[in-house]
Design a protein around this motif. Structure first.
Motif, PDB file in Angstrom:
ATOM      1  N   ILE A   1      -2.729  -4.369  76.634  1.00 18.43           N
ATOM      2  CA  ILE A   1      -1.469  -4.560  75.911  1.00 18.43           C
ATOM      3  C   ILE A   1      -0.332  -4.858  76.883  1.00 18.43           C
ATOM      4  CG2 ILE A   1       0.161  -3.502  74.289  1.00 18.43           C
ATOM      5  CD1 ILE A   1      -2.247  -1.660  73.462  1.00 18.43           C
ATOM      6  N   TRP A   2      -0.296  -4.115  77.986  1.00 19.34           N
ATOM      7  CA  TRP A   2       0.747  -4.343  78.988  1.00 19.34           C
ATOM      8  C   TRP A   2       0.656  -5.760  79.548  1.00 19.34           C
ATOM      9  CZ3 TRP A   2       5.193  -2.842  80.972  1.00 19.34           C
ATOM     10  CH2 TRP A   2       5.563  -3.352  82.213  1.00 19.34           C
ATOM     11  N   ASN A   3      -0.550  -6.248  79.776  1.00 21.87           N
ATOM     12  CA  ASN A   3      -0.721  -7.581  80.322  1.00 21.87           C
ATOM     13  C   ASN A   3      -0.127  -8.638  79.395  1.00 21.87           C
ATOM     14  OD1 ASN A   3      -2.021  -8.867  82.734  1.00 21.87           O
ATOM     15  ND2 ASN A   3      -3.054 -10.047  81.138  1.00 21.87           N
ATOM     16  N   PHE A   4      -0.253  -8.419  78.089  1.00 26.91           N
ATOM     17  CA  PHE A   4       0.363  -9.342  77.128  1.00 26.91           C
ATOM     18  C   PHE A   4       1.884  -9.276  77.226  1.00 26.91           C
ATOM     19  CE2 PHE A   4       2.301 -10.006  72.957  1.00 26.91           C
ATOM     20  CZ  PHE A   4       1.876 -11.298  72.674  1.00 26.91           C
ATOM     21  N   ILE A   5       2.428  -8.068  77.268  1.00 21.60           N
ATOM     22  CA  ILE A   5       3.876  -7.902  77.373  1.00 21.60           C
ATOM     23  C   ILE A   5       4.385  -8.510  78.677  1.00 21.60           C
ATOM     24  CG2 ILE A   5       5.743  -6.211  77.538  1.00 21.60           C
ATOM     25  CD1 ILE A   5       4.081  -4.355  75.763  1.00 21.60           C
ATOM     26  N   LEU A   6       3.672  -8.262  79.762  1.00 19.03           N
ATOM     27  CA  LEU A   6       4.064  -8.805  81.060  1.00 19.03           C
ATOM     28  C   LEU A   6       4.084 -10.327  81.040  1.00 19.03           C
ATOM     29  CD1 LEU A   6       4.633  -8.472  84.119  1.00 19.03           C
ATOM     30  CD2 LEU A   6       2.146  -8.400  84.461  1.00 19.03           C
ATOM     31  N   GLY A   7       3.055 -10.925  80.446  1.00 12.32           N
ATOM     32  CA  GLY A   7       3.000 -12.383  80.383  1.00 12.32           C
ATOM     33  C   GLY A   7       4.141 -12.966  79.575  1.00 12.32           C
ATOM     34  N   VAL A   8       4.467 -12.316  78.464  1.00 13.02           N
ATOM     35  CA  VAL A   8       5.558 -12.807  77.617  1.00 13.02           C
ATOM     36  C   VAL A   8       6.899 -12.726  78.337  1.00 13.02           C
ATOM     37  CG1 VAL A   8       6.890 -12.301  75.534  1.00 13.02           C
ATOM     38  CG2 VAL A   8       4.395 -12.361  75.431  1.00 13.02           C
ATOM     39  N   VAL A   9       7.159 -11.590  78.980  1.00 14.56           N
ATOM     40  CA  VAL A   9       8.440 -11.406  79.666  1.00 14.56           C
ATOM     41  C   VAL A   9       8.547 -12.328  80.872  1.00 14.56           C
ATOM     42  CG1 VAL A   9       9.882  -9.774  80.927  1.00 14.56           C
ATOM     43  CG2 VAL A   9       8.681  -9.033  78.870  1.00 14.56           C
ATOM     44  N   SER A  10       7.488 -12.405  81.681  1.00 16.18           N
ATOM     45  CA  SER A  10       7.532 -13.214  82.895  1.00 16.18           C
ATOM     46  C   SER A  10       7.642 -14.695  82.591  1.00 16.18           C
ATOM     47  CB  SER A  10       6.287 -12.939  83.755  1.00 16.18           C
ATOM     48  OG  SER A  10       6.225 -11.585  84.137  1.00 16.18           O
ATOM     49  N   GLU A  11       6.783 -15.187  81.702  1.00  9.54           N
ATOM     50  CA  GLU A  11       6.805 -16.608  81.383  1.00  9.54           C
ATOM     51  C   GLU A  11       7.935 -16.948  80.413  1.00  9.54           C
ATOM     52  OE1 GLU A  11       3.164 -18.464  80.370  1.00  9.54           O
ATOM     53  OE2 GLU A  11       1.974 -17.313  81.816  1.00  9.54           O
ATOM     54  N   GLY A  12       8.399 -15.942  79.666  1.00 10.45           N
ATOM     55  CA  GLY A  12       9.493 -16.202  78.734  1.00 10.45           C
ATOM     56  C   GLY A  12      10.785 -16.574  79.428  1.00 10.45           C
ATOM     57  N   THR A  13      11.027 -16.003  80.609  1.00  9.45           N
ATOM     58  CA  THR A  13      12.251 -16.334  81.338  1.00  9.45           C
ATOM     59  C   THR A  13      12.239 -17.769  81.853  1.00  9.45           C
ATOM     60  OG1 THR A  13      11.273 -15.427  83.364  1.00  9.45           O
ATOM     61  CG2 THR A  13      12.633 -13.947  82.043  1.00  9.45           C
ATOM     62  N   ASP A  14      11.048 -18.321  82.057  1.00  8.35           N
ATOM     63  CA  ASP A  14      10.921 -19.693  82.580  1.00  8.35           C
ATOM     64  C   ASP A  14      10.454 -20.681  81.521  1.00  8.35           C
ATOM     65  OD1 ASP A  14      11.617 -18.959  85.231  1.00  8.35           O
ATOM     66  OD2 ASP A  14       9.586 -18.220  85.574  1.00  8.35           O
ATOM     67  N   VAL A  15      10.434 -20.273  80.264  1.00  7.72           N
ATOM     68  CA  VAL A  15       9.787 -21.098  79.251  1.00  7.72           C
ATOM     69  C   VAL A  15      10.456 -22.460  79.088  1.00  7.72           C
ATOM     70  CG1 VAL A  15      11.139 -20.075  77.346  1.00  7.72           C
ATOM     71  CG2 VAL A  15       8.891 -21.092  76.894  1.00  7.72           C
ATOM     72  N   PHE A  16      11.770 -22.518  79.144  1.00  9.10           N
ATOM     73  CA  PHE A  16      12.463 -23.794  79.009  1.00  9.10           C
ATOM     74  C   PHE A  16      12.526 -24.542  80.332  1.00  9.10           C
ATOM     75  CE2 PHE A  16      14.661 -21.250  75.574  1.00  9.10           C
ATOM     76  CZ  PHE A  16      13.919 -21.807  74.547  1.00  9.10           C
ATOM     77  N   ILE A  17      12.654 -23.826  81.416  1.00  8.51           N
ATOM     78  CA  ILE A  17      12.692 -24.456  82.734  1.00  8.51           C
ATOM     79  C   ILE A  17      11.361 -25.143  83.024  1.00  8.51           C
ATOM     80  CG2 ILE A  17      12.998 -24.034  85.205  1.00  8.51           C
ATOM     81  CD1 ILE A  17      14.676 -21.579  84.448  1.00  8.51           C
ATOM     82  N   ALA A  18      10.256 -24.474  82.689  1.00  7.82           N
ATOM     83  CA  ALA A  18       8.929 -25.040  82.946  1.00  7.82           C
ATOM     84  C   ALA A  18       8.627 -26.238  82.060  1.00  7.82           C
ATOM     85  CB  ALA A  18       7.863 -23.969  82.747  1.00  7.82           C
ATOM     86  N   ASN A  19       9.303 -26.347  80.937  1.00 10.18           N
ATOM     87  CA  ASN A  19       9.064 -27.460  80.001  1.00 10.18           C
ATOM     88  C   ASN A  19      10.215 -28.465  80.024  1.00 10.18           C
ATOM     89  OD1 ASN A  19       6.503 -26.751  78.302  1.00 10.18           O
ATOM     90  ND2 ASN A  19       7.661 -24.847  78.419  1.00 10.18           N
ATOM     91  N   GLU A  20      10.827 -28.630  81.176  1.00 12.16           N
ATOM     92  CA  GLU A  20      11.971 -29.535  81.294  1.00 12.16           C
ATOM     93  C   GLU A  20      11.638 -30.951  80.830  1.00 12.16           C
ATOM     94  OE1 GLU A  20      14.779 -31.475  84.826  1.00 12.16           O
ATOM     95  OE2 GLU A  20      13.384 -29.842  85.278  1.00 12.16           O
ATOM     96  N   GLY A  21      10.491 -31.459  81.272  1.00  6.45           N
ATOM     97  CA  GLY A  21      10.122 -32.824  80.915  1.00  6.45           C
ATOM     98  C   GLY A  21       9.955 -33.014  79.418  1.00  6.45           C
ATOM     99  N   LEU A  22       9.256 -32.067  78.769  1.00  6.05           N
ATOM    100  CA  LEU A  22       9.032 -32.179  77.326  1.00  6.05           C
ATOM    101  C   LEU A  22      10.338 -32.032  76.549  1.00  6.05           C
ATOM    102  CD1 LEU A  22       5.710 -30.187  76.801  1.00  6.05           C
ATOM    103  CD2 LEU A  22       6.057 -32.652  76.623  1.00  6.05           C
ATOM    104  N   ILE A  23      11.202 -31.128  77.000  1.00  8.12           N
ATOM    105  CA  ILE A  23      12.462 -30.907  76.290  1.00  8.12           C
ATOM    106  C   ILE A  23      13.320 -32.158  76.312  1.00  8.12           C
ATOM    107  CG2 ILE A  23      14.648 -29.630  76.381  1.00  8.12           C
ATOM    108  CD1 ILE A  23      13.080 -27.188  77.270  1.00  8.12           C
ATOM    109  N   LYS A  24      13.298 -32.890  77.430  1.00  9.91           N
ATOM    110  CA  LYS A  24      14.133 -34.079  77.562  1.00  9.91           C
ATOM    111  C   LYS A  24      13.543 -35.316  76.895  1.00  9.91           C
ATOM    112  CE  LYS A  24      16.584 -32.739  81.776  1.00  9.91           C
ATOM    113  NZ  LYS A  24      16.883 -33.071  83.186  1.00  9.91           N
ATOM    114  N   HIS A  25      12.220 -35.316  76.669  1.00 10.66           N
ATOM    115  CA  HIS A  25      11.587 -36.526  76.148  1.00 10.66           C
ATOM    116  C   HIS A  25      10.884 -36.336  74.808  1.00 10.66           C
ATOM    117  CE1 HIS A  25      11.811 -37.233  80.582  1.00 10.66           C
ATOM    118  NE2 HIS A  25      12.181 -38.435  80.187  1.00 10.66           N
ATOM    119  N   LEU A  26      10.668 -35.077  74.397  1.00  7.98           N
ATOM    120  CA  LEU A  26       9.981 -34.826  73.129  1.00  7.98           C
ATOM    121  C   LEU A  26      10.974 -34.321  72.098  1.00  7.98           C
ATOM    122  CD1 LEU A  26       7.248 -34.620  71.583  1.00  7.98           C
ATOM    123  CD2 LEU A  26       7.138 -32.241  72.338  1.00  7.98           C
ATOM    124  N   PRO A  27      11.211 -35.081  71.035  1.00  7.45           N
ATOM    125  CA  PRO A  27      12.157 -34.628  69.996  1.00  7.45           C
ATOM    126  C   PRO A  27      11.534 -33.544  69.119  1.00  7.45           C
ATOM    127  CG  PRO A  27      11.181 -36.733  69.367  1.00  7.45           C
ATOM    128  CD  PRO A  27      10.660 -36.414  70.742  1.00  7.45           C
TER     129      PRO A  27
END
Length: 306
Positions: A96-122
């Motif tokens: 359960i902790w591993n799920f929470i950790l993944g959500v919190v860690s990747e959640g902070t970078d979720v938009f930064i990591a998808n910069e290309g899609l955000i700019k080109h995918l409507p």
């Protein structure tokens, strides 16, 4: 001549009526309607991560199994607890902790990591959050295999209630049909995972110092959360005096403990305490309110901030 580069103008003016809760709700609703898109992308993320690997995503299960086994063996000896009750406790908590950790860690970078899609995918910005959460759910499903293996190994000891001299740490109530209550509990955690990624994702996109700060403190929070140790250990170590009371209170004031416990308790046959549901429900309401406020005010700026 006035500069026209977007570097000089990082924040474009918002369209009229873009700062409304209706737009925020619409973004979440439209993202759900695009579930075939984010579900496919989330599954592709896992396939891409283990591309050209012989056993593929099974590495997720192997990694979780070895970590849970090592922690269970070590801390069962440190705390003097029976392995047949403590190893399932650690395994369920760590999954359960591993799920929470993944959500919190990747959640902070979720938009930064998808910069290309955000700019080109409507598409709604919530699509990228749901993609990340779905990926973590798939990881959770792989890790859950370890729990069922441990459950099968220790089923003779866990299937019936027993107590060792009144020691709550080495006692077990026995497994029952109440294990299915872990399903709605985990669903509630997933609902919370979405607002966590939305809120912290937007904040981290604007302030890039937030992800390193969270990553620095997340390991400390792990040791402060009853995952590889039991709350009852505080009473056992310090006795039944007033000193133990405030230490138990500190554990109870940790919100992540309640998120872990509402899923772990039924998986181990324990009764879900009502105050865990109250705390998690309260965080769900307040968290979604904050996330919708952030979506209302800054959703349209995300594409300019990444």
């Amino acid at each position: 001549m006035q500069p026209t580069s977007t570097v000089d103008r990082p924040e474009a003016p918002l369209a009229p009526n873009s700062r409304t809760f209706a737009r925020a709700f619409a973004d979440v609703r439209d993202a759900w309607h695009h579930r075939e898109l984010w579900a496919h992308l989330g599954w592709q993320d896992i396939k891409q991560r283990y591309r050209r690997s012989v056993i593929g995503p099974l590495w997720i299960t192997i990694s979780m199994g070895t970590t849970a086994l090592a922690l269970g063996l070590l801390y069962s000896q440190l705390f003097g607890q029976q392995l047949n009750t403590f190893l399932p406790y650690v395994t369920a908590g760590f999954i359960i902790w591993n799920f929470i950790l993944g959500v919190v860690s990747e959640g902070t970078d979720v938009f930064i990591a998808n910069e290309g899609l955000i700019k080109h995918l409507p598409a709604p910005v919530t699509v990228h959050v749901l993609r990340m959460v779905w990926r973590q759910v798939l990881f959770f499903g792989h890790n859950l295999v370890v729990y069922f293996i441990v459950l099968a190994v220790y089923y003779p000891a866990l299937s019936k209630p027993y107590s060792m001299g009144g020691d709550e740490l080495n006692s077990h109530p026995g497994l029952s049909w109440t294990m299915v209550l872990a399903i709605p509990a985990f669903a509630l955690i997933v609902v919370n995972a979405v607002w966590v990624a939305l809120l912290f994702g937007i904040i981290s996109t604007r302030f890039r110092d937030i992800p390193p700060v969270i990553h620095s403190f997340i390991n400390l929070i792990f040791f402060m959360t009853p995952i590889v140790w039991h709350v009852g250990v505080l009473n056992k170590v310090t006795g039944d005096g007033g000193e133990a009371s405030w230490k138990v209170l500190i554990a109870e004031l940790n919100p992540l403990y309640h998120f872990v416990e509402i899923v772990r308790a039924p998986l181990l046959g324990h009764t879900q305490e009502w105050h865990h549901w109250v705390v998690v429900g309260g965080f769900t309401i307040v968290g979604w309110a904050l996330a919708l406020i952030a979506m209302r005010n800054y959703r349209a700026r995300v594409s300019y901030w990444v």
